[in-house]
Design a protein around this motif. Structure first.
Motif, short mmCIF file in Angstrom:
data_model
loop_
_atom_site.label_atom_id
_atom_site.label_comp_id
_atom_site.label_asym_id
_atom_site.label_seq_id
_atom_site.Cartn_x
_atom_site.Cartn_y
_atom_site.Cartn_z
N LEU A 64 -2.49 17.34 -5.70
CA LEU A 64 -2.26 16.42 -4.17
C LEU A 64 -3.52 16.48 -3.50
O LEU A 64 -3.63 15.23 -2.92
N LEU A 65 -4.22 17.37 -3.27
CA LEU A 65 -5.30 17.13 -2.50
C LEU A 65 -6.21 16.36 -3.40
O LEU A 65 -6.85 15.59 -2.70
N TYR A 66 -6.28 16.28 -4.74
CA TYR A 66 -7.22 15.51 -5.28
C TYR A 66 -6.66 13.75 -5.26
O TYR A 66 -7.65 12.94 -4.84
N CYS A 67 -5.53 13.89 -5.06
CA CYS A 67 -5.11 12.38 -4.90
C CYS A 67 -5.25 11.88 -3.48
O CYS A 67 -5.50 11.00 -3.45
N LEU A 68 -5.12 12.84 -2.52
CA LEU A 68 -5.53 12.39 -1.26
C LEU A 68 -6.76 12.07 -1.06
O LEU A 68 -7.29 11.05 -0.72
N ALA A 69 -7.76 12.89 -1.60
CA ALA A 69 -9.15 12.50 -1.68
C ALA A 69 -9.28 11.21 -2.46
O ALA A 69 -10.30 10.54 -1.97
N GLY A 70 -8.64 10.92 -3.53
CA GLY A 70 -9.19 9.65 -4.22
C GLY A 70 -8.71 8.53 -3.54
O GLY A 70 -9.14 7.34 -3.33
N ILE A 71 -7.42 8.48 -2.78
CA ILE A 71 -6.91 7.39 -1.70
C ILE A 71 -8.01 7.22 -0.62
O ILE A 71 -8.20 5.86 -0.27
N LEU A 72 -8.50 8.29 -0.11
CA LEU A 72 -9.56 7.95 0.70
C LEU A 72 -10.72 7.51 0.43
O LEU A 72 -11.35 6.74 1.17
N LEU A 73 -11.17 8.08 -0.79
CA LEU A 73 -12.45 7.54 -1.31
C LEU A 73 -12.25 5.90 -1.61
O LEU A 73 -13.18 5.02 -1.65
N ALA A 74 -10.99 5.43 -2.06
CA ALA A 74 -10.67 4.16 -2.30
C ALA A 74 -10.93 3.20 -0.97
O ALA A 74 -11.47 2.24 -1.05
N GLY A 75 -10.49 3.96 0.09
CA GLY A 75 -10.66 3.21 1.39
C GLY A 75 -11.87 3.14 1.87
O GLY A 75 -12.31 2.14 2.54
N LEU A 76 -12.82 3.94 1.36
CA LEU A 76 -14.33 4.10 1.96
C LEU A 76 -15.18 3.21 1.12
O LEU A 76 -16.11 2.99 1.84
N THR A 77 -14.68 2.90 -0.12
CA THR A 77 -15.45 1.97 -0.87
C THR A 77 -14.78 0.54 -1.12
O THR A 77 -13.66 0.42 -1.26
N SER A 78 -15.45 -0.54 -0.72
CA SER A 78 -14.83 -1.80 -0.68
C SER A 78 -14.42 -2.08 -1.80
O SER A 78 -13.28 -2.83 -1.85
N GLN A 79 -15.07 -2.01 -3.29
CA GLN A 79 -14.62 -2.22 -4.40
C GLN A 79 -14.88 -1.09 -5.26
O GLN A 79 -15.93 -1.22 -6.06
N LEU A 101 0.79 -1.23 -0.04
CA LEU A 101 -0.02 -0.08 -0.06
C LEU A 101 0.90 1.40 0.16
O LEU A 101 0.61 2.25 -0.79
N LEU A 102 1.87 1.46 0.61
CA LEU A 102 2.82 2.47 0.90
C LEU A 102 3.31 2.82 -0.47
O LEU A 102 3.28 3.83 -0.81
N PRO A 103 4.16 2.00 -1.06
CA PRO A 103 4.58 2.36 -2.41
C PRO A 103 3.52 2.69 -3.49
O PRO A 103 3.70 3.65 -4.39
N ALA A 104 2.20 2.11 -3.14
CA ALA A 104 1.09 2.56 -4.21
C ALA A 104 0.93 4.13 -3.88
O ALA A 104 0.67 4.80 -4.88
N VAL A 105 0.62 4.28 -2.72
CA VAL A 105 0.33 5.69 -2.32
C VAL A 105 1.25 6.65 -2.73
O VAL A 105 1.05 7.77 -3.22
N LEU A 106 2.77 6.46 -2.72
CA LEU A 106 3.71 7.31 -2.95
C LEU A 106 3.73 7.29 -4.53
O LEU A 106 4.07 8.46 -5.22
N LEU A 107 3.46 6.12 -5.39
CA LEU A 107 3.39 6.41 -6.80
C LEU A 107 2.21 7.33 -7.23
O LEU A 107 2.51 7.98 -8.07
#
Length: 325
Positions: A232-247, A105-111
């Motif tokens: 960078l803010l859109y990216c953070l929002a997308g990462i959180l959105l991915a975590g809030l949605t199971s699939q 997960l961490l390498p994916a977030v950094l990417l």
């Protein structure tokens, strides 16, 4: 250095930076939100139950983060139409590269953050240096980002890693972690914009870039920083959105473009650039999210959400245009 209003450059003119103006922006959104809550209590009480709010607040928090990014761009007199592609790319990177493995997960977030930084620089250079129209440039960037989305995912959803689900979907003191992240970002943006010299110059440049160039400020650098920060803010929002949605699907970002502009306008930021309002913008994100919940509860089709958002955008433009005139 002084402006024509005999005020230090980097601050807005007194008529735009006055205390009553801040109270007007905040008061308008606050009163609108309270009125909406009253309507919900009368006509759709199920939309404001603890369970309903627990489900909607994390997504409202994501809208806050996205809208703050859009606000930074609008403050520089631009529009960022690459919001859908930026969010969707962050979603697919943070779900497809780990492939359910928490260790990846961490390498994916950094990417994902690296791609966001590159997209922000690309937008900023096209607009701030090459001087392309912001709408044209960001539409092109959005197409490139969606190209990345298709290349990585093929349009196929993938299950969120358990770690990302806990990071985005956990709770603290009865509020989801995502809400706390959004509050922290609102605080950070507010401090930078309102309490630092760079922030005051940022707002001043957005209000009058010609004057800024005259006094020797690096206008292009501030314009580029707006698009980088937004991505960078859109990216953070997308990462959180991915975590809030199971699939999560590969196109989750599609539903955030119009709301981000509507929220920025409802929050009081002028579409002509200048001063921004992080706290009213955050309240406007909750207002628009709750308005959607209210409309669905009373039987308005989900397909009508875009119309509701467009009406909210028009209302915000009308209110603040009347005030400014």
């Amino acid at each position: 250095m002084k402006t024509a209003n005999n005020a230090p450059y980097g601050t807005m003119p007194p008529s735009l930076f006055s205390r009553d103006r801040l109270s007007f922006e905040l008061g308008t959104v606050l009163l609108s939100t309270l009125a909406l809550i009253v309507l919900c209590m009368i006509f759709a009480p199920s939309s404001i139950t603890s369970g309903a709010l627990a489900g909607s607040l994390p997504f409202a928090a994501v809208a806050v983060i996205v809208s703050l990014g859009q606000m930074l761009v609008v403050q520089q007199g631009g529009f960022d139409l690459s919001v859908p592609g930026a969010i969707s790319l962050a979603v697919v990177i943070s779900t497809h590269y780990p492939a359910g493995n928490d260790a990846e997960l961490l390498p994916a977030v950094l990417l994902a953050l690296t791609f966001a930084l590159g997209a922000g620089l690309f937008n900023g250079i096209l607009i701030g240096v090459v001087r392309l129209n912001a709408i044209v440039a960001t539409i092109g960037t959005n197409a490139l980002l969606y190209g990345g989305v298709i290349a990585i995912s093929g349009g196929v959803p993938r299950t969120t890693t358990p770690l990302l689900s806990r990071i985005a979907g956990g709770e603290f003191l009865g509020l989801g972690y995502t809400v706390w992240y959004a509050l922290a970002i609102v605080l950070l943006v507010s401090i930078v914009l309102k309490k630092t010299v760079a922030g005051r110059r940022y707002e001043g440049i957005g209000a009058n870039p010609a004057m800024a160039r005259t006094v020797g400020l690096r206008v292009r650098s501030y314009e580029i920083s707006a698009y980088v920060s937004a991505q960078l803010l859109y990216c953070l929002a997308g990462i959180l959105l991915a975590g809030l949605t199971s699939q999560p699907t590969a196109f989750l970002g599609n539903s955030y473009l119009l709301p981000s502009v509507a929220i920025v306008v409802l929050g009081g930021t002028s579409l002509m650039g200048g001063r921004g309002f992080p706290v009213p913008t955050a309240l406007a994100a909750f207002f628009l999210t709750q308005l959607g919940q209210f409309s669905i509860t009373i039987g308005v089709p989900f397909s009508a959400q875009t119309i509701i958002q467009a009406l909210a955008l028009g209302l915000g433009i009308a209110i603040y245009s009347f005030r400014r005139n």
